[in-house]
Motif scaffolding. Structure first.
Motif, PDB file in Angstrom:
ATOM      1  N   MET A 258       0.852  -1.200   0.000  1.00  0.00           N
ATOM      2  CA  MET A 258       0.000   0.000   0.000  1.00  0.00           C
ATOM      3  C   MET A 258       0.886   1.248   0.000  1.00  0.00           C
ATOM      4  O   MET A 258       0.459   2.316  -0.433  1.00  0.00           O
ATOM      5  CB  MET A 258      -0.948  -0.011   1.189  1.00  0.00           C
ATOM      6  N   SER A 259       2.144   1.083   0.435  1.00  0.00           N
ATOM      7  CA  SER A 259       3.075   2.214   0.466  1.00  0.00           C
ATOM      8  C   SER A 259       3.416   2.712  -0.941  1.00  0.00           C
ATOM      9  O   SER A 259       4.016   3.776  -1.086  1.00  0.00           O
ATOM     10  CB  SER A 259       4.370   1.823   1.178  1.00  0.00           C
ATOM     11  N   GLY A 260       3.041   1.936  -1.952  1.00  0.00           N
ATOM     12  CA  GLY A 260       3.235   2.387  -3.327  1.00  0.00           C
ATOM     13  C   GLY A 260       2.143   3.344  -3.762  1.00  0.00           C
ATOM     14  O   GLY A 260       2.246   3.979  -4.819  1.00  0.00           O
ATOM     15  N   SER A 261       1.090   3.456  -2.944  1.00  0.00           N
ATOM     16  CA  SER A 261      -0.035   4.330  -3.310  1.00  0.00           C
ATOM     17  C   SER A 261      -0.323   5.402  -2.271  1.00  0.00           C
ATOM     18  O   SER A 261      -0.946   6.415  -2.582  1.00  0.00           O
ATOM     19  CB  SER A 261      -1.308   3.487  -3.484  1.00  0.00           C
ATOM     20  N   LYS A 323      -2.363   0.325  13.732  1.00  0.00           N
ATOM     21  CA  LYS A 323      -3.633  -0.371  13.971  1.00  0.00           C
ATOM     22  C   LYS A 323      -4.776   0.622  14.045  1.00  0.00           C
ATOM     23  O   LYS A 323      -5.862   0.395  13.514  1.00  0.00           O
ATOM     24  CB  LYS A 323      -3.566  -1.146  15.294  1.00  0.00           C
ATOM     25  N   SER A 324      -4.521   1.732  14.735  1.00  0.00           N
ATOM     26  CA  SER A 324      -5.595   2.708  14.930  1.00  0.00           C
ATOM     27  C   SER A 324      -6.019   3.334  13.601  1.00  0.00           C
ATOM     28  O   SER A 324      -7.127   3.840  13.472  1.00  0.00           O
ATOM     29  CB  SER A 324      -5.159   3.804  15.899  1.00  0.00           C
ATOM     30  N   LEU A 325      -5.145   3.291  12.610  1.00  0.00           N
ATOM     31  CA  LEU A 325      -5.473   3.849  11.293  1.00  0.00           C
ATOM     32  C   LEU A 325      -6.020   2.776  10.345  1.00  0.00           C
ATOM     33  O   LEU A 325      -6.291   3.046   9.182  1.00  0.00           O
ATOM     34  CB  LEU A 325      -4.218   4.493  10.675  1.00  0.00           C
ATOM     35  N   THR A 326      -6.134   1.559  10.858  1.00  0.00           N
ATOM     36  CA  THR A 326      -6.646   0.449  10.052  1.00  0.00           C
ATOM     37  C   THR A 326      -8.060   0.115  10.524  1.00  0.00           C
ATOM     38  O   THR A 326      -8.231  -0.276  11.684  1.00  0.00           O
ATOM     39  CB  THR A 326      -5.726  -0.798  10.221  1.00  0.00           C
ATOM     40  N   PRO A 327      -9.072   0.275   9.669  1.00  0.00           N
ATOM     41  CA  PRO A 327     -10.450  -0.002  10.111  1.00  0.00           C
ATOM     42  C   PRO A 327     -10.620  -1.345  10.810  1.00  0.00           C
ATOM     43  O   PRO A 327     -11.362  -1.440  11.785  1.00  0.00           O
ATOM     44  CB  PRO A 327     -11.250   0.077   8.803  1.00  0.00           C
ATOM     45  N   GLN A 328      -9.930  -2.384  10.362  1.00  0.00           N
ATOM     46  CA  GLN A 328     -10.067  -3.684  11.026  1.00  0.00           C
ATOM     47  C   GLN A 328      -9.302  -3.749  12.353  1.00  0.00           C
ATOM     48  O   GLN A 328      -9.335  -4.765  13.049  1.00  0.00           O
ATOM     49  CB  GLN A 328      -9.602  -4.823  10.103  1.00  0.00           C
ATOM     50  N   ASP A 329      -8.572  -2.693  12.678  1.00  0.00           N
ATOM     51  CA  ASP A 329      -7.881  -2.565  13.961  1.00  0.00           C
ATOM     52  C   ASP A 329      -6.921  -3.712  14.256  1.00  0.00           C
ATOM     53  O   ASP A 329      -6.843  -4.210  15.382  1.00  0.00           O
ATOM     54  CB  ASP A 329      -8.924  -2.434  15.096  1.00  0.00           C
ATOM     55  N   ARG A 330      -6.226  -4.163  13.235  1.00  0.00           N
ATOM     56  CA  ARG A 330      -5.222  -5.217  13.429  1.00  0.00           C
ATOM     57  C   ARG A 330      -4.211  -5.154  12.293  1.00  0.00           C
ATOM     58  O   ARG A 330      -4.452  -4.530  11.259  1.00  0.00           O
ATOM     59  CB  ARG A 330      -5.869  -6.605  13.469  1.00  0.00           C
ATOM     60  N   LEU A 331      -3.074  -5.838  12.505  1.00  0.00           N
ATOM     61  CA  LEU A 331      -2.121  -6.048  11.425  1.00  0.00           C
ATOM     62  C   LEU A 331      -2.554  -7.300  10.674  1.00  0.00           C
ATOM     63  O   LEU A 331      -3.234  -8.161  11.233  1.00  0.00           O
ATOM     64  CB  LEU A 331      -0.710  -6.252  11.994  1.00  0.00           C
ATOM     65  N   ILE A 359      -4.624  -5.483   0.104  1.00  0.00           N
ATOM     66  CA  ILE A 359      -5.068  -6.345   1.218  1.00  0.00           C
ATOM     67  C   ILE A 359      -4.527  -5.655   2.454  1.00  0.00           C
ATOM     68  O   ILE A 359      -3.380  -5.850   2.856  1.00  0.00           O
ATOM     69  CB  ILE A 359      -4.500  -7.768   1.104  1.00  0.00           C
ATOM     70  N   ASP A 360      -5.337  -4.779   3.036  1.00  0.00           N
ATOM     71  CA  ASP A 360      -4.792  -3.862   4.039  1.00  0.00           C
ATOM     72  C   ASP A 360      -5.723  -3.611   5.222  1.00  0.00           C
ATOM     73  O   ASP A 360      -5.534  -2.649   5.967  1.00  0.00           O
ATOM     74  CB  ASP A 360      -4.434  -2.520   3.368  1.00  0.00           C
ATOM     75  N   GLY A 361      -6.727  -4.481   5.384  1.00  0.00           N
ATOM     76  CA  GLY A 361      -7.658  -4.293   6.503  1.00  0.00           C
ATOM     77  C   GLY A 361      -8.410  -2.973   6.413  1.00  0.00           C
ATOM     78  O   GLY A 361      -8.989  -2.519   7.395  1.00  0.00           O
ATOM     79  N   GLY A 362      -8.388  -2.372   5.236  1.00  0.00           N
ATOM     80  CA  GLY A 362      -9.120  -1.117   5.022  1.00  0.00           C
ATOM     81  C   GLY A 362      -8.281   0.142   5.222  1.00  0.00           C
ATOM     82  O   GLY A 362      -8.800   1.256   5.143  1.00  0.00           O
ATOM     83  N   TYR A 363      -6.982  -0.007   5.452  1.00  0.00           N
ATOM     84  CA  TYR A 363      -6.130   1.156   5.767  1.00  0.00           C
ATOM     85  C   TYR A 363      -6.281   2.276   4.745  1.00  0.00           C
ATOM     86  O   TYR A 363      -6.389   3.455   5.095  1.00  0.00           O
ATOM     87  CB  TYR A 363      -4.654   0.727   5.836  1.00  0.00           C
ATOM     88  N   THR A 364      -6.283   1.910   3.469  1.00  0.00           N
ATOM     89  CA  THR A 364      -6.285   2.951   2.427  1.00  0.00           C
ATOM     90  C   THR A 364      -7.665   3.560   2.195  1.00  0.00           C
ATOM     91  O   THR A 364      -7.835   4.395   1.311  1.00  0.00           O
ATOM     92  CB  THR A 364      -5.716   2.392   1.098  1.00  0.00           C
ATOM     93  N   LEU A 365      -8.658   3.162   2.995  1.00  0.00           N
ATOM     94  CA  LEU A 365      -9.997   3.774   2.850  1.00  0.00           C
ATOM     95  C   LEU A 365     -10.025   5.180   3.421  1.00  0.00           C
ATOM     96  O   LEU A 365     -10.804   6.027   2.990  1.00  0.00           O
ATOM     97  CB  LEU A 365     -11.046   2.913   3.571  1.00  0.00           C
ATOM     98  N   TYR A 366      -9.205   5.421   4.453  1.00  0.00           N
ATOM     99  CA  TYR A 366      -9.235   6.743   5.099  1.00  0.00           C
ATOM    100  C   TYR A 366      -8.456   7.757   4.293  1.00  0.00           C
ATOM    101  O   TYR A 366      -7.426   7.429   3.707  1.00  0.00           O
ATOM    102  CB  TYR A 366      -8.630   6.664   6.503  1.00  0.00           C
TER     103      TYR A 366
END
Ligand SMILES: NC(=O)c1ccc[n+]([C@@H]2O[C@H](COP(=O)([O-])OP(=O)(O)OC[C@H]3O[C@@H](n4cnc5c(N)ncnc54)[C@H](O)[C@@H]3O)[C@@H](O)[C@H]2O)c1
Length: 366
Positions: A258-261, A323-331, A359-366
């Motif tokens: 995800m760091s590529g985007s 984790k706090s920035l990942t909607p699924q709140d996990r790695l 595949i990022d637990g929703g991280y890039t949604l925010y």
């Protein structure tokens, strides 16, 4: 407007992080930078250009039973020297290969979602995400699994373990993905052993983190780009040529990030982010170029994954923020890429090329 909304959300989520403050992050960064630079420094003088590629091949006996012995040999290469292994360990898990009889009984859709009969090369397969994707491919019907990794000790251990657990033909080639000649020699040997590869999963990669751009050592910057980006190119070129020579359709899966985007927070890691952005754009370009050869190229972009790469005590405080920035709140778990890897390798994704799937637990949604 979108940016403003994102910053408000970011601020809100960060406020929810226990003990988080700008001062604390700054303090941690100083301590962490040294820790994160260790592996990079260790490999800074890493030599690429092996004179030979050590190979270990495990083959089941005529009854298909896993063998405890292996063949060891080396492939000659014109070139350089070697480097020391990295410590790591993976948990013990069963690997049950897809049986031909079971495959025949499966509905057509499920058959297409398998990798039945495919020869699969996985770089970085000695540990971590690559190792788990190798296990998944073994379970999903692969004819042979081939691990390319720079870590001799761990690679050999992983190949022996996968062969013992699955009974499948498994090989390990000690290859540095920066070494084009070694890669070509190794890929030719794979063709000789098992036939042309059907799938390449390029998971080999490194991460430098918490290094501000203003103090980034240019030699370290070049090294990371060389492994993450040039390595993706060299592996794709060599395996792609073998697929073309055999007139075989193929699937290339590049593990980007995800760091590529997006730009990660709070750690500074411009080089890693740039390398992965390069991998994504390289993958798209290759997909367009090689569609005429029936070779598909797709990227998987993981978010924060719970692998050895991130199991550094100095990262504990930052992990809370991640984790706090990942909607699924996990790695992500170390096997969270497995399903997509098998799908992209399989014929079920035959109209899919040039994609970059997060595949990022929703991280890039925010
Ligand atoms: N772990 C994460 O949070 C995360 C997130 C996004 C993307 N990724 C990417 O996923 C991939 C796998 O990451 P991981 O967490 O499993 O890492 P890992 O360090 O556990 O495994 C990487 C493997 O690559 C091998 N390798 C490193 N340099 C190599 C080289 N020059 N030539 C050949 N092999 C080499 C290592 O020996 C190791 O076996 C990497 O490309 C990484 O950038 C990881």
């Amino acid at each position: 407007m979108a940016a403003a909304t994102r910053s408000v959300r970011l601020a809100t989520r960060l406020a929810a992080v226990p003990r988080f403050s700008a001062a604390r992050t700054a303090t941690l960064s100083v301590a962490q930078r040294a820790a994160f630079s260790v592996s990079a420094r260790r490999f800074k003088s890493g030599v690429i250009g092996e004179t030979e590629v050590p190979v270990t091949v495990y083959t089941p006996d005529s009854k298909g039973v896993a063998s405890s012995s292996s063949d060891h040999f080396s492939i000659p290469v014109k070139g350089g020297a070697s480097r020391s292994p990295e410590p790591a360990a993976e948990e013990d898990e069963a690997v049950t290969p897809l049986d031909e009889k079971v495959f025949q009984q499966m509905p057509r859709t499920m058959q297409k979602m398998s990798v039945m009969g495919k020869v699969i090369i996985i770089t970085g397969g000695a540990r971590g995400l690559g190792n788990h994707m190798a296990r998944a491919c073994a379970e999903a019907g692969a004819k042979a699994i081939v691990i390319f990794d720079a870590n001799q000790e761990l690679g050999d251990e992983s190949a022996a373990e996968l062969h013992q657990k699955s009974g499948l033909p498994v090989s390990f080639f000690k290859v540095d993905v920066r070494d084009g000649d070694a890669i070509n020699a190794a890929v030719q040997n794979v063709v000789d052993l098992y036939g042309a590869p059907d799938v390449l999963v390029n998971s080999a990669g490194i991460a430098d983190s918490n290094i501000p751009a203003e103090t980034y050592d240019p030699a370290m910057f070049r090294r990371l780009i060389d492994i993450n980006l040039t390595g993706s190119f060299l592996m794709s070129q060599s395996v792609g040529r073998a697929m073309m020579a055999a007139g075989k359709p193929g699937s290339i899966i590049l593990v980007a990030s995800m760091s590529g985007s997006i730009v990660n927070y709070p750690q500074e890691q411009s080089c890693y982010n740039a390398s992965k952005a390069g991998v994504i754009q390289f993958g798209k370009s290759l997909a367009a170029e090689w569609a005429k050869y029936n070779i598909r190229v797709n990227c998987i972009s993981p978010g924060y994954m719970d692998t050895a790469l991130n199991k550094v005590p100095a990262l504990d405080a930052q992990k809370k923020i991640w984790k706090s920035l990942t909607p699924q709140d996990r790695l992500g778990a170390v096997d969270d890429l497995n399903g997509l890897c098998v799908f992209l390798a399989s014929d079920a994704s035959s109209f899919m090329t040039g994609s970059n799937v997060a595949i990022d637990g929703g991280y890039t949604l925010y």
